[in-house]
Design an enzyme around this catalytic site. Structure first.
Site, short mmCIF file in Angstrom:
data_model
loop_
_atom_site.label_atom_id
_atom_site.label_comp_id
_atom_site.label_asym_id
_atom_site.label_seq_id
_atom_site.Cartn_x
_atom_site.Cartn_y
_atom_site.Cartn_z
N PRO A 32 0.82 -1.22 0.00
CA PRO A 32 0.00 0.00 0.00
C PRO A 32 0.86 1.26 0.00
CG PRO A 32 -0.66 -1.52 1.74
CD PRO A 32 0.65 -2.00 1.22
N CYS A 33 0.30 2.34 -0.53
CA CYS A 33 0.99 3.63 -0.55
C CYS A 33 0.67 4.37 0.74
CB CYS A 33 0.51 4.45 -1.75
SG CYS A 33 1.29 6.04 -1.93
N GLN A 34 1.71 4.68 1.52
CA GLN A 34 1.52 5.37 2.81
C GLN A 34 2.58 6.46 2.98
OE1 GLN A 34 2.03 1.47 4.83
NE2 GLN A 34 0.34 2.14 6.12
N ASN B 264 2.80 -0.59 -7.32
CA ASN B 264 2.03 0.41 -6.59
C ASN B 264 1.28 1.28 -7.59
OD1 ASN B 264 1.26 2.37 -4.45
ND2 ASN B 264 2.85 1.32 -3.30
#
EC number: 2.1.1.37
Length: 477
Positions: free
Chosen positions: A185-187, A234
């Site tokens: 996930p992109c965080q 991603n």
């Protein structure tokens, strides 16, 4: 006892032992199936192949040891085995080993299994996605480990554990592998962990900067296991996320870990690391792909994702070809929902905004759908199938009865599977053991499968070179 009495006793004991072993195996087989399909559905199927009165309750009691052991008939056993995925054609002769992190429903896995890889470790937190994954991908109980929470392996949620201990734990619990796959996930990266570690006099670098994100877990596994190659996936926006800080930390981390990332210097409009699924299937879906090679192996020369165009299909399937000929009426938008989406789009169009539904004409062979999202189950607005709605009539008389009969519909889960490349129209069906809502979320969160099949084909000679290079190093040691 006479000779025959002794023989009879011996045969009885042998038969009882065999019966017990078979009952244990039958229970194990049933347990594997019930990890995927619900008890009521399995009971209904079992009743159709035999005379046993199976029910949800009897299965539940058996699997939980609340009734006497049972033995499946041959037909029942065969049915349950058919409900589990088959081993790949090259089993057990695999060319390399890989792990599948943040696996979803296995979209990245397929390509690497196709070129001869063996998946030895899978991590996925969503239990509904795990059901779909287990329904479609063979997992050898002797060779494969399934994990529901990657932090239990990396110990990233236990900051009190010394780093050396954490790496030793990872090394013990994650199998050795040649290729690491991860759709993390992109965080955003928080500075909170940095200041805390500084105050404790702990290490700098990615151990500080990436802490608190799931990329940190990926980085820890890479550092501990040192795979020859990794493939990270991603969303395209990763490059611009948090004003580019997120992407910079990721690239700096991968460099720190000792990896050459393919096309790392390319950052412009034509960045080959950003691949659009529309080249393979009629859906606009851009994803960033980071392919890394362990620097000490010196095998990265000549690899570029620009060459992925070699694997574009000669004839991309049209949107209409992916659709089912007949679908349930429940997929047609209700008059109320269609009116809401119609007016919502008009309102934003008047303001000059692009918000609104995406109506796809299945008769147009050049039609390309918008990106299927995880929220598709809510209203299906990003990809609606045109069923002959007349726009002019809609403007003057929206409630026109004849026109209302042609309201658009959303995709079925089966059509989503095709649009994402999990199945071909004339190929083996992708198994969907979950509800429509869950399946829409799963396909919307996934990748365009042929994109990563192409990445795998592009990487195949490099993977084999890496396996050979690593084995030569071991021999020299």
């Amino acid at each position: 006892m006479s000779e025959f009495e002794l023989l009879a006793q011996d045969l009885l004991e042998k038969a009882e032992a065999e019966e017990q072993l078979r009952q244990e195996n039958d229970k194990k087989l049933l347990g594997q199936v019930l990890e995927i399909y619900d008890q009521k559905y399995v009971a209904e199927l079992l009743r159709k192949v035999g005379k046993n009165e199976w029910s949800r309750e009897t299965l539940n009691r058996w699997i939980n040891g609340k009734c006497s052991p049972k033995t499946l008939t041959l037909a029942e056993e065969e049915l349950l085995r058919k409900m589990l995925p088959e081993a790949p054609a090259h089993h057990p002769d695999y060319a390399f080993r890989f792990i599948d992190l943040f696996a979803g429903i296995g979209g990245i896995r397929k390509g690497f299994e196709t070129i001869g890889g063996q998946c030895v470790f899978t991590s996925e937190w969503n239990k509904e996605a795990v059901r779909t994954y287990k329904a479609n991908w063979f997992n050898d109980a002797q060779e494969h480990t399934f994990n529901l929470d990657i932090r239990e392996v990396t110990l990233s949620d236990k900051p009190e554990v010394p780093e050396n201990d954490a790496y030793a734990y990872i090394n013990e619990h994650v199998p050795d592998h040649d290729v690491l796959l991860a759709g993390f996930p992109c965080q955003p990266f928080s500075l909170a962990g940095v200041s805390k570690k500084n105050s404790l006099g702990r290490a700098h670098g990615f151990e500080c900067e990436a802490q608190g994100t799931l990329f940190f877990d990926v980085a820890r596994i890479i550092r501990a296991k040192k795979p020859a190659i990794f493939v990270l996936e991603n969303v395209k926006n990763l490059k611009s996320h948090d004003k580019g800080k997120t992407f910079k930390v990721i690239m700096d981390t991968l460099d720190e870990l000792g990896y050459e990332v393919a096309d790392a210097a390319e950052m412009g409009k034509n960045d080959p690391k950003v691949i659009d699924g529309k080249h393979f299937l009629p859906q606009h879906r851009e994803r960033i792909v980071l392919v890394g090679f362990r620097r000490d192996l010196n095998i990265h020369q000549g690899f570029t994702l620009r060459d992925i165009s070699r694997f574009y299909p000669e004839q991309r399937p049209s949107f209409g070809e992916l659709l089912e000929p007949v679908v349930d009426s429940k997929y047609i938008l209700t008059p109320k929902l269609w009116e809401y989406l119609y007016n919502y789009a008009k309102k934003h169009a008047a303001k000059g905004n692009g918000f609104g539904f995406g109506l796809v004409n299945p008769e147009n062979k050049e039609s390309i759908a918008r990106t299927l999202s995880a929220r598709y189950h809510k209203d299906g607005s990003e990809i609606l199938i045109d069923r002959g709605w007349d726009m002019a009539t809609g403007e003057t008389d929206f409630a026109n009865e004849e026109n209302q009969a042609h309201r658009p519909r959303r995709l079925t889960p089966r059509e989503c599977a095709r649009l994402m490349g999990f199945e071909k129209v004339d190929g083996r069906p992708f198994r969907i053991p979950v509800s429509d809502t869950q399946s829409y979320r799963q396909f919307g969160n996934s990748v365009v499968v042929p994109v990563f099949e192409a990445v795998a084909k592009l990487l195949e000679p490099y993977i084999l070179k890496a396996v050979n290079a690593d084995s030569c190093k071991v021999e020299r040691i």
